[in-house]
Design an enzyme around this catalytic site. Structure first.
Site, PDB file in Angstrom:
ATOM      1  N   GLY A  66     -10.876  -0.319   0.421  1.00  0.00           N
ATOM      2  CA  GLY A  66     -11.606  -0.863   1.653  1.00  0.00           C
ATOM      3  C   GLY A  66     -11.012  -1.835   2.585  1.00  0.00           C
ATOM      4  O   GLY A  66     -11.536  -2.300   3.299  1.00  0.00           O
ATOM      5  N   ASN A  67      -9.743  -1.719   2.329  1.00  0.00           N
ATOM      6  CA  ASN A  67      -8.919  -2.804   3.344  1.00  0.00           C
ATOM      7  C   ASN A  67      -8.343  -1.952   4.634  1.00  0.00           C
ATOM      8  O   ASN A  67      -7.984  -2.628   5.591  1.00  0.00           O
ATOM      9  CB  ASN A  67      -7.690  -3.135   2.257  1.00  0.00           C
ATOM     10  CG  ASN A  67      -6.983  -2.292   2.024  1.00  0.00           C
ATOM     11  OD1 ASN A  67      -7.243  -1.162   1.491  1.00  0.00           O
ATOM     12  ND2 ASN A  67      -5.456  -2.553   2.151  1.00  0.00           N
ATOM     13  N   ARG A  68      -8.362  -0.797   4.514  1.00  0.00           N
ATOM     14  CA  ARG A  68      -7.875  -0.066   5.789  1.00  0.00           C
ATOM     15  C   ARG A  68      -8.651   1.427   5.960  1.00  0.00           C
ATOM     16  O   ARG A  68      -9.288   2.127   4.885  1.00  0.00           O
ATOM     17  CB  ARG A  68      -6.726   0.097   5.897  1.00  0.00           C
ATOM     18  CG  ARG A  68      -5.732   0.903   4.897  1.00  0.00           C
ATOM     19  CD  ARG A  68      -4.269   0.636   4.899  1.00  0.00           C
ATOM     20  NE  ARG A  68      -3.281   0.783   3.851  1.00  0.00           N
ATOM     21  CZ  ARG A  68      -2.878   1.983   3.808  1.00  0.00           C
ATOM     22  NH1 ARG A  68      -2.875   2.765   4.635  1.00  0.00           N
ATOM     23  NH2 ARG A  68      -2.353   2.428   2.642  1.00  0.00           N
ATOM     24  N   GLY A  69      -8.519   2.144   6.980  1.00  0.00           N
ATOM     25  CA  GLY A  69      -8.564   3.649   7.265  1.00  0.00           C
ATOM     26  C   GLY A  69     -10.200   3.643   7.101  1.00  0.00           C
ATOM     27  O   GLY A  69     -11.126   2.957   7.409  1.00  0.00           O
ATOM     28  N   LYS A 128      -8.666  16.445  -5.433  1.00  0.00           N
ATOM     29  CA  LYS A 128      -9.884  16.197  -4.919  1.00  0.00           C
ATOM     30  C   LYS A 128     -10.805  17.360  -5.237  1.00  0.00           C
ATOM     31  O   LYS A 128     -12.086  17.115  -5.338  1.00  0.00           O
ATOM     32  CB  LYS A 128      -9.610  16.550  -3.312  1.00  0.00           C
ATOM     33  CG  LYS A 128      -8.456  15.429  -2.622  1.00  0.00           C
ATOM     34  CD  LYS A 128      -9.565  14.109  -3.068  1.00  0.00           C
ATOM     35  CE  LYS A 128      -8.861  12.995  -2.114  1.00  0.00           C
ATOM     36  NZ  LYS A 128      -9.345  11.478  -2.261  1.00  0.00           N
ATOM     37  N   ASP A 182      -4.830  -2.364  -8.347  1.00  0.00           N
ATOM     38  CA  ASP A 182      -4.457  -1.302  -8.061  1.00  0.00           C
ATOM     39  C   ASP A 182      -5.073  -0.261  -9.109  1.00  0.00           C
ATOM     40  O   ASP A 182      -5.110  -0.585 -10.451  1.00  0.00           O
ATOM     41  CB  ASP A 182      -2.902  -1.252  -8.636  1.00  0.00           C
ATOM     42  CG  ASP A 182      -2.088   0.149  -8.303  1.00  0.00           C
ATOM     43  OD1 ASP A 182      -2.818   1.247  -8.765  1.00  0.00           O
ATOM     44  OD2 ASP A 182      -0.953   0.205  -8.213  1.00  0.00           O
ATOM     45  N   ARG A 231      -4.207  -3.774  -2.448  1.00  0.00           N
ATOM     46  CA  ARG A 231      -3.049  -3.949  -3.228  1.00  0.00           C
ATOM     47  C   ARG A 231      -1.926  -4.820  -2.700  1.00  0.00           C
ATOM     48  O   ARG A 231      -1.361  -5.664  -3.521  1.00  0.00           O
ATOM     49  CB  ARG A 231      -2.399  -2.517  -3.479  1.00  0.00           C
ATOM     50  CG  ARG A 231      -3.279  -1.618  -4.214  1.00  0.00           C
ATOM     51  CD  ARG A 231      -2.388  -0.190  -4.412  1.00  0.00           C
ATOM     52  NE  ARG A 231      -2.180   0.287  -3.485  1.00  0.00           N
ATOM     53  CZ  ARG A 231      -1.327   1.315  -3.244  1.00  0.00           C
ATOM     54  NH1 ARG A 231      -0.795   2.023  -4.041  1.00  0.00           N
ATOM     55  NH2 ARG A 231      -1.221   2.010  -2.001  1.00  0.00           N
ATOM     56  N   TYR A 237      -2.588  17.117  -4.294  1.00  0.00           N
ATOM     57  CA  TYR A 237      -3.650  16.378  -3.622  1.00  0.00           C
ATOM     58  C   TYR A 237      -4.983  17.506  -3.885  1.00  0.00           C
ATOM     59  O   TYR A 237      -6.153  16.673  -4.036  1.00  0.00           O
ATOM     60  CB  TYR A 237      -3.093  16.200  -2.353  1.00  0.00           C
ATOM     61  CG  TYR A 237      -4.442  15.447  -1.368  1.00  0.00           C
ATOM     62  CD1 TYR A 237      -4.593  14.122  -1.355  1.00  0.00           C
ATOM     63  CD2 TYR A 237      -4.973  16.291  -0.415  1.00  0.00           C
ATOM     64  CE1 TYR A 237      -5.452  13.354  -0.745  1.00  0.00           C
ATOM     65  CE2 TYR A 237      -5.945  15.642   0.498  1.00  0.00           C
ATOM     66  CZ  TYR A 237      -6.303  13.732   0.285  1.00  0.00           C
ATOM     67  OH  TYR A 237      -7.184  13.490   1.030  1.00  0.00           O
TER      68      TYR A 237
HETATM   69  N1  LIG Z   1      -7.591  10.760   6.891  1.00  0.00           N
HETATM   70  C1  LIG Z   1      -8.077  11.976   6.331  1.00  0.00           C
HETATM   71  O1  LIG Z   1      -7.968  12.804   7.159  1.00  0.00           O
HETATM   72  C2  LIG Z   1      -8.921  12.098   5.203  1.00  0.00           C
HETATM   73  C3  LIG Z   1      -9.201  13.308   4.940  1.00  0.00           C
HETATM   74  C4  LIG Z   1     -10.179  13.731   3.895  1.00  0.00           C
HETATM   75  C5  LIG Z   1     -10.085  12.942   2.813  1.00  0.00           C
HETATM   76  N2  LIG Z   1      -9.583  11.632   2.903  1.00  0.00           N
HETATM   77  C6  LIG Z   1      -9.626  10.703   1.822  1.00  0.00           C
HETATM   78  O2  LIG Z   1     -10.257   9.440   2.424  1.00  0.00           O
HETATM   79  C7  LIG Z   1      -9.718   8.380   1.343  1.00  0.00           C
HETATM   80  C8  LIG Z   1      -9.237   7.228   2.354  1.00  0.00           C
HETATM   81  O3  LIG Z   1      -8.230   7.805   3.197  1.00  0.00           O
HETATM   82  P1  LIG Z   1      -7.687   7.286   4.578  1.00  0.00           P
HETATM   83  O4  LIG Z   1      -7.341   8.174   5.383  1.00  0.00           O
HETATM   84  O5  LIG Z   1      -8.584   5.965   4.747  1.00  0.00           O
HETATM   85  O6  LIG Z   1      -5.975   6.722   3.854  1.00  0.00           O
HETATM   86  P2  LIG Z   1      -5.138   5.370   4.076  1.00  0.00           P
HETATM   87  O7  LIG Z   1      -5.275   5.117   5.658  1.00  0.00           O
HETATM   88  O8  LIG Z   1      -3.878   5.967   3.758  1.00  0.00           O
HETATM   89  O9  LIG Z   1      -5.760   4.301   2.950  1.00  0.00           O
HETATM   90  C9  LIG Z   1      -5.564   4.593   1.506  1.00  0.00           C
HETATM   91  C10 LIG Z   1      -6.423   3.661   1.002  1.00  0.00           C
HETATM   92  O10 LIG Z   1      -6.347   3.896  -0.445  1.00  0.00           O
HETATM   93  C11 LIG Z   1      -5.884   2.745  -1.000  1.00  0.00           C
HETATM   94  N3  LIG Z   1      -5.054   3.025  -2.370  1.00  0.00           N
HETATM   95  C12 LIG Z   1      -4.170   3.958  -2.499  1.00  0.00           C
HETATM   96  N4  LIG Z   1      -3.694   4.063  -3.724  1.00  0.00           N
HETATM   97  C13 LIG Z   1      -4.323   3.083  -4.254  1.00  0.00           C
HETATM   98  C14 LIG Z   1      -4.275   2.536  -5.542  1.00  0.00           C
HETATM   99  N5  LIG Z   1      -3.371   2.908  -6.649  1.00  0.00           N
HETATM  100  N6  LIG Z   1      -5.070   1.508  -6.228  1.00  0.00           N
HETATM  101  C15 LIG Z   1      -5.899   1.020  -5.197  1.00  0.00           C
HETATM  102  N7  LIG Z   1      -6.082   1.500  -3.761  1.00  0.00           N
HETATM  103  C16 LIG Z   1      -5.308   2.366  -3.431  1.00  0.00           C
HETATM  104  C17 LIG Z   1      -4.986   2.010  -0.038  1.00  0.00           C
HETATM  105  O11 LIG Z   1      -4.643   0.963  -0.486  1.00  0.00           O
HETATM  106  P3  LIG Z   1      -3.263  -0.119   0.116  1.00  0.00           P
HETATM  107  O12 LIG Z   1      -3.663  -0.576   1.685  1.00  0.00           O
HETATM  108  O13 LIG Z   1      -3.124  -1.087  -0.899  1.00  0.00           O
HETATM  109  O14 LIG Z   1      -2.251   0.966   0.193  1.00  0.00           O
HETATM  110  C18 LIG Z   1      -5.769   2.147   1.218  1.00  0.00           C
HETATM  111  O15 LIG Z   1      -6.822   1.176   1.172  1.00  0.00           O
HETATM  112  C19 LIG Z   1      -8.756   8.881   0.401  1.00  0.00           C
HETATM  113  O16 LIG Z   1      -9.175   9.190  -0.564  1.00  0.00           O
HETATM  114  C20 LIG Z   1      -8.285  10.373   1.329  1.00  0.00           C
HETATM  115  O17 LIG Z   1      -7.815  10.998   0.656  1.00  0.00           O
HETATM  116  C21 LIG Z   1      -8.812  11.132   4.057  1.00  0.00           C
END
Ligand SMILES: NC(=O)c1ccc[n+]([C@@H]2O[C@H](COP(=O)([O-])OP(=O)(O)OC[C@H]3O[C@@H](n4cnc5c(N)ncnc54)[C@H](OP(=O)(O)O)[C@@H]3O)[C@@H](O)[C@H]2O)c1
Length: 234
Positions: A10-13, A144, A48, A34, A140
């Site tokens: 929940g820290n980004r994206g 999913k 993590d 993390r 991936y």
């Molecule tokens: N963006 C897209 O187009 C998209 C599309 C479909 C689905 N999704 C899914 O939506 C979710 C969020 O994606 P996003 O786009 O926001 O990605 P992101 O910006 O890359 O952020 C990923 C998040 O997951 C955390 N994370 C990764 N590995 C981890 C671990 N081992 N333990 C704890 N936290 C971990 C990261 O934490 P850190 O900051 O510590 O790295 C970060 O907060 C993901 O599951 C992704 O697969 C994304």
């Protein structure tokens, strides 16, 4: 409503947009991060999800501060794209360990409190590519797709305990995860999306919040696409 909500990653994206949506509605929101400085306004716990001990420690901290988790959003996820012939076993297993086994770890731990409370909401963040497939993303996409079977099994196992399990499957969303794509790849993707654009993280967050709301009390085992029509028919 002031429920104890946990959003992993929940820290980004997308995760941050989800955390903000719950906080704006008055819930007590914990997020995992993390490294680095987590955003203000939430209970930020370092965790993590590939490490069971860190997951346990995070839950203890959240329970001490906000009480047992009533709404879990398993959002944390990673990609490690590679064509099959070049994909190492580590490329495959590390993605599965975060996206699938990591989700298992946080869901299992949340369930302890939810069983006791005789209610709970769990939302898993999957992806359109879980059902559509994606060249270069076998690891991936497999992780999913697996979340769907995981959620639907738990929906059957724990429905009688008043715990719902739903999956949100976003399409392409404007975050760090998709920033790595080239302009050509982006244009190609947008060309296949009926709505002709990427999603904003807030559009995914709105669906997640709905699934955790009273309005969604009879929805479980569902896979809700938030993909601009990209995955239609799958
Ligand atoms: N963006 C897209 O187009 C998209 C599309 C479909 C689905 N999704 C899914 O939506 C979710 C969020 O994606 P996003 O786009 O926001 O990605 P992101 O910006 O890359 O952020 C990923 C998040 O997951 C955390 N994370 C990764 N590995 C981890 C671990 N081992 N333990 C704890 N936290 C971990 C990261 O934490 P850190 O900051 O510590 O790295 C970060 O907060 C993901 O599951 C992704 O697969 C994304």
């Amino acid at each position: 409503m002031s429920r104890s909500v946990l959003v992993t990653g929940g820290n980004r994206g997308i995760g941050l947009a989800i955390a903000r949506a719950f906080a704006d509605a008055g819930d007590k929101v914990a997020i995992t991060y993390r490294s680095g400085e987590p955003p203000a306004g939430f209970l930020a716990v370092k965790c993590d999800i590939t490490d069971a001990e860190q997951v346990e420690r995070a839950y203890k901290e959240i329970e001490d501060t906000h009480g047992p988790v009533e709404v879990l959003v398993a959002n944390a996820g990673v990609t490690k794209d590679q064509l099959l012939m070049r994909m190492s076993e580590e490329d495959f297993t590390s993605v599965l360990d975060t996206n699938l086994t990591g989700t298992f770890r946080v869901v299992k731990r949340a369930n302890r409190g939810m069983l006791r409370a005789k209610k709970g909401r769990v939302v898993l963040i999957s992806s359109v590519v879980g059902l559509l497939g994606s060249a270069g993303q076998a690891n991936y996409a497999a992780s999913k797709a697996a979340l769907v079977g995981f959620a639907r099994s738990l929906a059957r196992e724990l429905g009688s305990r008043n715990i719902t399990f739903n999956v949100v499957a976003p399409g392409f969303v404007d975050t760090d995860m998709t920033k790595v794509l080239t302009d050509e790849q982006r244009a190609n993707i947008v060309g296949q999306v009926p709505l002709g654009r990427y999603a904003q993280p807030e559009e995914v967050a709105a669906t997640v919040r709905f699934l955790a709301s009273d309005d969604a009390s009879y929805i479980t085992g569902a896979v809700i696409p938030v993909d601009g029509g990209l995955g239609m028919g799958h």
